[in-house]
Structure formats: C-alpha cells, structure tokens
Write a protein that holds these residues in place. Structure first.
Motif, mmCIF file in Angstrom:
data_model
loop_
_atom_site.group_PDB
_atom_site.id
_atom_site.type_symbol
_atom_site.label_atom_id
_atom_site.label_comp_id
_atom_site.label_asym_id
_atom_site.label_seq_id
_atom_site.Cartn_x
_atom_site.Cartn_y
_atom_site.Cartn_z
ATOM 1 N N VAL A 26 0.855 -1.187 0.000
ATOM 2 C CA VAL A 26 0.000 0.000 0.000
ATOM 3 C C VAL A 26 0.894 1.241 0.000
ATOM 4 C CG1 VAL A 26 -1.890 -1.124 1.209
ATOM 5 C CG2 VAL A 26 -0.121 0.057 2.532
ATOM 6 N N ALA A 27 0.275 2.383 -0.318
ATOM 7 C CA ALA A 27 1.017 3.646 -0.289
ATOM 8 C C ALA A 27 1.183 4.111 1.153
ATOM 9 C CB ALA A 27 0.290 4.697 -1.110
ATOM 10 N N LEU A 28 2.364 4.593 1.483
ATOM 11 C CA LEU A 28 2.644 5.130 2.811
ATOM 12 C C LEU A 28 2.805 6.632 2.692
ATOM 13 C CD1 LEU A 28 5.325 2.512 3.975
ATOM 14 C CD2 LEU A 28 2.840 2.434 4.309
ATOM 15 N N HIS A 29 1.943 7.389 3.395
ATOM 16 C CA HIS A 29 1.993 8.855 3.372
ATOM 17 C C HIS A 29 2.551 9.347 4.702
ATOM 18 C CE1 HIS A 29 -0.857 9.511 -0.177
ATOM 19 N NE2 HIS A 29 -0.913 8.207 0.037
ATOM 20 N N PHE A 30 3.762 9.891 4.696
ATOM 21 C CA PHE A 30 4.340 10.507 5.878
ATOM 22 C C PHE A 30 4.117 12.013 5.743
ATOM 23 C CE2 PHE A 30 6.780 6.588 5.093
ATOM 24 C CZ PHE A 30 6.427 5.899 6.248
ATOM 25 N N VAL A 31 3.051 12.486 6.383
ATOM 26 C CA VAL A 31 2.484 13.792 6.079
ATOM 27 C C VAL A 31 3.445 14.926 6.392
ATOM 28 C CG1 VAL A 31 0.573 15.348 6.578
ATOM 29 C CG2 VAL A 31 0.161 12.883 6.376
ATOM 30 N N LYS A 32 4.016 14.951 7.588
ATOM 31 C CA LYS A 32 4.907 16.056 7.958
ATOM 32 C C LYS A 32 6.160 16.092 7.101
ATOM 33 C CE LYS A 32 4.182 17.827 12.612
ATOM 34 N NZ LYS A 32 4.789 18.004 13.949
ATOM 35 N N GLU A 33 6.609 14.920 6.663
ATOM 36 C CA GLU A 33 7.820 14.864 5.863
ATOM 37 C C GLU A 33 7.540 15.081 4.380
ATOM 38 O OE1 GLU A 33 9.109 10.997 6.925
ATOM 39 O OE2 GLU A 33 9.960 11.605 8.840
ATOM 40 N N GLY A 34 6.239 15.116 4.005
ATOM 41 C CA GLY A 34 5.893 15.330 2.611
ATOM 42 C C GLY A 34 6.343 14.192 1.713
ATOM 43 N N THR A 35 6.350 12.975 2.248
ATOM 44 C CA THR A 35 6.845 11.818 1.510
ATOM 45 C C THR A 35 5.724 10.824 1.264
ATOM 46 O OG1 THR A 35 9.034 12.041 2.508
ATOM 47 C CG2 THR A 35 8.511 9.917 1.518
ATOM 48 N N ILE A 36 5.637 10.315 0.043
ATOM 49 C CA ILE A 36 4.707 9.244 -0.295
ATOM 50 C C ILE A 36 5.520 8.109 -0.893
ATOM 51 C CG2 ILE A 36 2.714 8.547 -1.653
ATOM 52 C CD1 ILE A 36 1.810 11.442 -1.719
ATOM 53 N N LEU A 37 5.455 6.951 -0.250
ATOM 54 C CA LEU A 37 6.199 5.790 -0.712
ATOM 55 C C LEU A 37 5.213 4.730 -1.176
ATOM 56 C CD1 LEU A 37 9.252 4.949 -0.774
ATOM 57 C CD2 LEU A 37 8.733 3.549 1.220
ATOM 58 N N THR A 38 5.331 4.303 -2.423
ATOM 59 C CA THR A 38 4.429 3.297 -2.990
ATOM 60 C C THR A 38 5.240 2.102 -3.477
ATOM 61 O OG1 THR A 38 4.541 4.095 -5.259
ATOM 62 C CG2 THR A 38 2.967 5.190 -3.792
ATOM 63 N N PRO A 39 4.566 0.965 -3.732
ATOM 64 C CA PRO A 39 5.298 -0.192 -4.268
ATOM 65 C C PRO A 39 6.009 0.104 -5.581
ATOM 66 C CG PRO A 39 3.143 -0.871 -3.464
ATOM 67 C CD PRO A 39 3.158 0.629 -3.417
ATOM 68 N N SER A 40 5.534 1.111 -6.308
ATOM 69 C CA SER A 40 6.160 1.443 -7.592
ATOM 70 C C SER A 40 7.181 2.573 -7.476
ATOM 71 C CB SER A 40 5.079 1.843 -8.605
ATOM 72 O OG SER A 40 4.349 2.983 -8.142
ATOM 73 N N SER A 41 7.477 3.023 -6.261
ATOM 74 C CA SER A 41 8.468 4.088 -6.085
ATOM 75 C C SER A 41 9.819 3.642 -6.616
ATOM 76 C CB SER A 41 8.606 4.442 -4.602
ATOM 77 O OG SER A 41 7.431 5.040 -4.117
ATOM 78 N N LYS A 42 10.607 4.605 -7.068
ATOM 79 C CA LYS A 42 11.911 4.289 -7.622
ATOM 80 C C LYS A 42 12.829 3.774 -6.526
ATOM 81 C CE LYS A 42 13.530 6.223 -11.152
ATOM 82 N NZ LYS A 42 14.206 7.074 -12.141
ATOM 83 N N SER A 43 13.850 3.041 -6.935
ATOM 84 C CA SER A 43 14.732 2.380 -5.983
ATOM 85 C C SER A 43 15.424 3.370 -5.061
ATOM 86 C CB SER A 43 15.780 1.547 -6.725
ATOM 87 O OG SER A 43 16.500 2.352 -7.643
ATOM 88 N N HIS A 44 15.774 4.573 -5.578
ATOM 89 C CA HIS A 44 16.469 5.527 -4.721
ATOM 90 C C HIS A 44 15.548 6.030 -3.609
ATOM 91 C CE1 HIS A 44 14.230 8.844 -6.519
ATOM 92 N NE2 HIS A 44 14.751 9.625 -5.584
ATOM 93 N N GLU A 45 14.234 6.146 -3.892
ATOM 94 C CA GLU A 45 13.297 6.613 -2.868
ATOM 95 C C GLU A 45 13.158 5.585 -1.748
ATOM 96 O OE1 GLU A 45 9.990 7.114 -5.476
ATOM 97 O OE2 GLU A 45 10.323 9.274 -5.720
ATOM 98 N N LYS A 46 13.044 4.308 -2.119
ATOM 99 C CA LYS A 46 12.973 3.258 -1.112
ATOM 100 C C LYS A 46 14.275 3.192 -0.321
ATOM 101 C CE LYS A 46 9.837 0.382 -3.873
ATOM 102 N NZ LYS A 46 9.665 -0.923 -4.574
ATOM 103 N N PHE A 47 15.374 3.389 -1.033
ATOM 104 C CA PHE A 47 16.671 3.300 -0.380
ATOM 105 C C PHE A 47 16.842 4.405 0.665
ATOM 106 C CE2 PHE A 47 21.267 4.031 -0.203
ATOM 107 C CZ PHE A 47 21.691 2.753 0.118
#
Length: 515
Positions: free
Chosen positions: A112-133
């Motif tokens: 599922v998509a993870l929304h970290f609101v204060k950090e302004g970050t959205i991480l999804t299964p299709s996020s690029k490798s650098h974002e997950k890293f």
C-alpha cells in the motif's frame, strides 16, 4: 446504451474513491492521558485525507513505545489492511509508524502507499529504488538514534554502579531514597532481618531451597505483588551479591555504598553450598568463536554452535536439540568466512551514486532535526508531569489523604523515573550524532564492507556483521547471509543491474509539480 453509460460512470466513481487508514502514536501512556500529541496528529492526518479526497475507513491510536513488542493497535491495523482493499496508510512521520526493521518488513509486505504527512513523503510499491533506499536509510538512522540514546543511558547507569550507587529500582529488601543530591537505596527495616534469616537457614542449618521457601512463607515474606515467593525467587535472593554490599551490573561487580544485609563471609558460604565444590568458573578461559550465536539452522531452527578440534580447527554445526538434522554436518570456520566474503563482494556503490545519495540525505536534514526537537519536548513533558505528581503527592501526604507506606513507595518510584528521565535529557545531546553523518557512514560502509571484512580480526568481523545482518542461516552446506536494510536494497540493486548498472536507476524522477 444508457445502461452501459451508467455502468461506466459507476466504475469510474468506484475507481476514484481511495480508502485509507490513519495511524497515530505517542511514546508513553502518560502523554496519551495528558493529550500531549494525539489530537494534533489526528487533526493533521484528517485534514490531509480530506484535502486529497481519501476516504478514512479506520483510525488507530497507540499510547505506548514503539520499541515494545506486540503493539495492539499496530497489529490491528496490519490485519485490517490485509483483509480489506486499503489504498494508503497515513502517518505523521516515519518514527510514528515504526522504529525497527521488523515493522518495516511487515508494512512493506502490504503493498500500500505510505503517506508521511509532515515529511511530505509518499512511498508506494512502484516508487523508484532511490526513494525506497533513502527511506530505509532514514529508518536505520532512527533506530541507531534510539540505540545511541539507550546506550548513553546505560553508560550513565553503569557510571552510577561504578560509584557504588544502585542505579535502578531498589532490589527486594531495599527502598529507593534521596541522599543529598543523589538517589540511592537503603535497607527496608521490616524485610532485611527476614532475608538474613533465609541466608542463615540455608548456609548454617542445611535447609534445602524448598525448606527455605516454606520458612519464608512462615515468617511473612511475600513478593512485591503480595504473592507467595516461588523457589526460583528464593534462589535469586540467595545468589544476589547486593545483599552482601556488592553491586553486580552488566557482568561487572562493584563495591556498593549501601548497607549490606549479610556479611560477605555468609554470602560466600551460601554460594559454596548452592554450587558445591564444582563451582562454575564462567568468564575465565572461555573461547570466543567468530560466528557463534550469529547463525541459525535452516532446517530445524536450532542455534548453530562452534567447537574446536585438535586444538586449532574451529567447526560449526547445528546443536541438534530437536533431533538429528542435516544442519549437524560440520563446516570449517574458514569456509564460513569465505562464503560470507563472497556474498559481501557484490555489495558496492559507485562513487557517483554515493555522492547523489549524500546530497539526498543532506536535503532531509531538516526533518531529522525536527525529530530531535520532538524527542526533547517529549522527555521534558514527561519530567514536568513527574514533578507535578510528586508535588501533588506531597500535598496529599500533608493533608493526610495518603498513607505513609503508600507515600514512600510512590515517591521512590516517581523520583527514580524522574531521575532516569533527566538522565535521558542530559544524554540527548551525546546521542544526537548527526543523522546526515550517520547516513553517509552507512552508505560508505555498504560501499566498502567487503574490504573491511577481509581485513578485520575476529572481533571486528562480529561487530561488522551485527550491523549488516540478522537471522542468517546455515543449511548444512552453505551460509545463507541475510542482510538488513538498507544493505539488502543496496545488494539487490547491484545484483539486478550487474556490472553495467546505470546511475539513472538511482536518480529521482522528475517532479510532477513542475510540469
């Protein structure tokens, strides 16, 4: 045709509605009772969901530390997301959702998509490798921050023990008191003579542990909860050097400043009787094997142990405690080292990629500083709460609203908690090694861990693998190295791209807000 159009509109409508769950957490139950930050977190998450057209189907609120196992609300949230079609989890920040790698894996499996609101970050299964890293780097850094803070606290408690001051809750038979500017322990006059009676009965009268337990019940000794003391509790009392004036803390023994219950001679006599003539000499002449305790049998789950043969060859094999299994086949330590080294050889980062990730970490430094501020504010709030409780307790005592015995116990308990909270605050600065510096050091470790492992001695190899790995297995022939994040992601990326890996795979995507 009209029926088809209505179906199409309905399908589009269903597709546009995305469901989400909210997760909010505070660090202690005291904060939850005082409404310290839950309302602010929930308000922020609700507004965020409304602004983005997300339908909130459930809210989960936790009031306990993320380091404790079995968080009920967290587990319920995972179950709901698995059982229903949920598009996203909304949380204030990374450290609110999880602070250990186990939680990260559980959430990562949900797709599922993870929304970290204060950090302004959205991480999804299709996020690029650098974002997950980068996300995993932040998680490891947050865990390291907690470990550093805990380590500084342990150092403070160790220093107290070294000075002869008992650094924690008073052992059975003692109570916490304030002596000058220091908090220490003194004898509980009602319990100390009875505890001494147990030592005498066991050493001089030849009573067994069962008989001493019956004696303890007869003379009115009870556990802290008011229950009868078990045989194991009697054994713990008789083997605790605190009662002869010594403090045993983290495998070290120091001379305490507290008043002893029994003499050292009587205490040693009890130990001689308890252990007999073949007393355990642990701590002297114990062999330290490089990989002992770091591997588990892939077949039966038992520990992999080590033994020396012919005085110089070290072999590893399954303990076989669940019966004979293929993992009991021995493997030489040299082969284990070679297999681990070959696995680490594939873990590397190109200098260009390393520099790009360093810049990404630097850009996120503002978020990490905010995390430190939250930690300090949380600790300060806890300390103020304890100070208020102590003041109210004193007033209740003056007004005769609280019995003296209850007053002494609560006062000692809250003063010790306040002392430990203030110790955490004083050590906060020491633990706040820069997130940026730590993140870069993790990246650099991943890029040169093979050469470091090759050059390391036995102790250094163990320390390096503690950082890199967890739950590694041995199947009777091969070591199955299990890397922790972010090193696992680093290795997977290297293996996926091979020798011709391209830096574009790590670079951020074009910002859609700039289109």
């Amino acid at each position: 045709m009209s029926y088809g159009r209505r179906s199409a509109r309905k399908a589009v409508k269903v597709q546009e509605v995305q469901s989400a769950v909210l997760y909010a957490r505070v660090s202690t139950k005291e904060q939850e009772q005082e409404g310290y930050s839950l309302d602010a977190q929930l308000g922020l998450l609700r507004r965020y969901a409304q602004d983005r057209g997300l339908q909130v189907i459930a809210e989960f609120v936790e009031a306990e530390t993320a380091k404790e196992a079995g968080r009920s609300e967290f587990q319920q949230m995972l179950s709901l997301v698995r059982s229903k079609r949920v598009s996203a989890i909304l949380c204030e920040k990374i450290d609110r959702l999880y602070r250990n790698l186990s939680d990260r894996v559980k959430v990562g499996e949900l797709a599922v998509a993870l929304h970290f609101v204060k950090e302004g970050t959205i991480l999804t299964p299709s996020s690029k490798s650098h974002e997950k890293f980068i996300h995993d780097i932040k998680l490891v850094v947050a865990k390291n921050y907690i470990d550093n803070l805990s380590e500084e606290t342990r150092k403070g408690m160790e220093e107290k023990a070294r000075q002869g001051i008992w650094p924690s809750y008073a052992p059975y038979g003692y109570i916490n008191v304030v002596s000058g500017a220091k908090r220490t322990i003194r004898l509980d006059k009602s319990l100390a003579p009875k505890i001494k009676r147990l030592f005498v009965a066991y050493a001089d009268e030849g009573l067994s542990l069962d008989s001493v337990r019956r004696l303890a019940i007869e003379i009115g000794l009870r556990s802290r909860n008011g229950n009868r003391i078990h045989k194991s509790g009697i054994a713990q009392i008789l083997s605790n050097p605190i009662y002869c004036g010594l403090i045993q803390w983290n495998r070290h023994v120091y001379v305490g400043s507290h008043e002893p219950v029994v003499s050292k001679e009587l205490f040693e006599k009890v130990q001689d009787v308890m252990h007999g003539r073949n007393r355990n000499k642990t701590g002297f002449g114990v062999l330290e094997f490089t990989y002992k305790g770091m591997l588990t049998c892939a077949h039966c789950g038992c520990a992999i142990t080590a033994e020396m043969k012919k005085g110089k060859y070290v072999y590893y094999h399954c303990t076989g405690r669940k019966g004979r299994c293929p993992g009991q086949k021995c493997i030489e330590e040299e082969q284990v080292t070679t297999q681990i080294s070959n696995k680490l050889r594939g873990l590397r980062i190109d200098p260009e990629i390393l520099e790009m990730l360093r810049r990404a970490l630097l850009e996120s430094l503002t978020e990490e500083r905010a995390f430190h501020v939250d930690q300090r504010e949380s600790l300060e709030a806890e300390c103020k709460s304890l100070e208020a409780k102590l003041e109210a307790l004193y007033i209740d005592k003056l007004n005769g609203q609280v019995p003296l015995s209850a007053y002494d116990k609560l006062k000692a308990k809250w003063e010790l908690e306040l002392d430990q909270g203030q110790l955490l605050l004083s050590n906060l600065g020491k633990a706040q090694s820069s997130y940026f510096e730590l993140g870069v050091s993790l990246l650099e470790l991943g890029s040169n861990c093979h050469s470091r492992f090759e050059k390391a001695n036995s102790k250094e190899k163990r320390e390096l693998l503690k950082v890199l790995c967890s739950n590694s297995l041995y199947d009777g022939r091969y070591v199955q190295l299990s890397l922790q994040e972010p090193f696992k992601s680093m290795l997977e990326t290297c293996e996926k791209n091979g020798e011709n890996r391209e830096i574009e795979n790590w670079l951020p995507a074009k910002d859609s807000n700039l289109d």
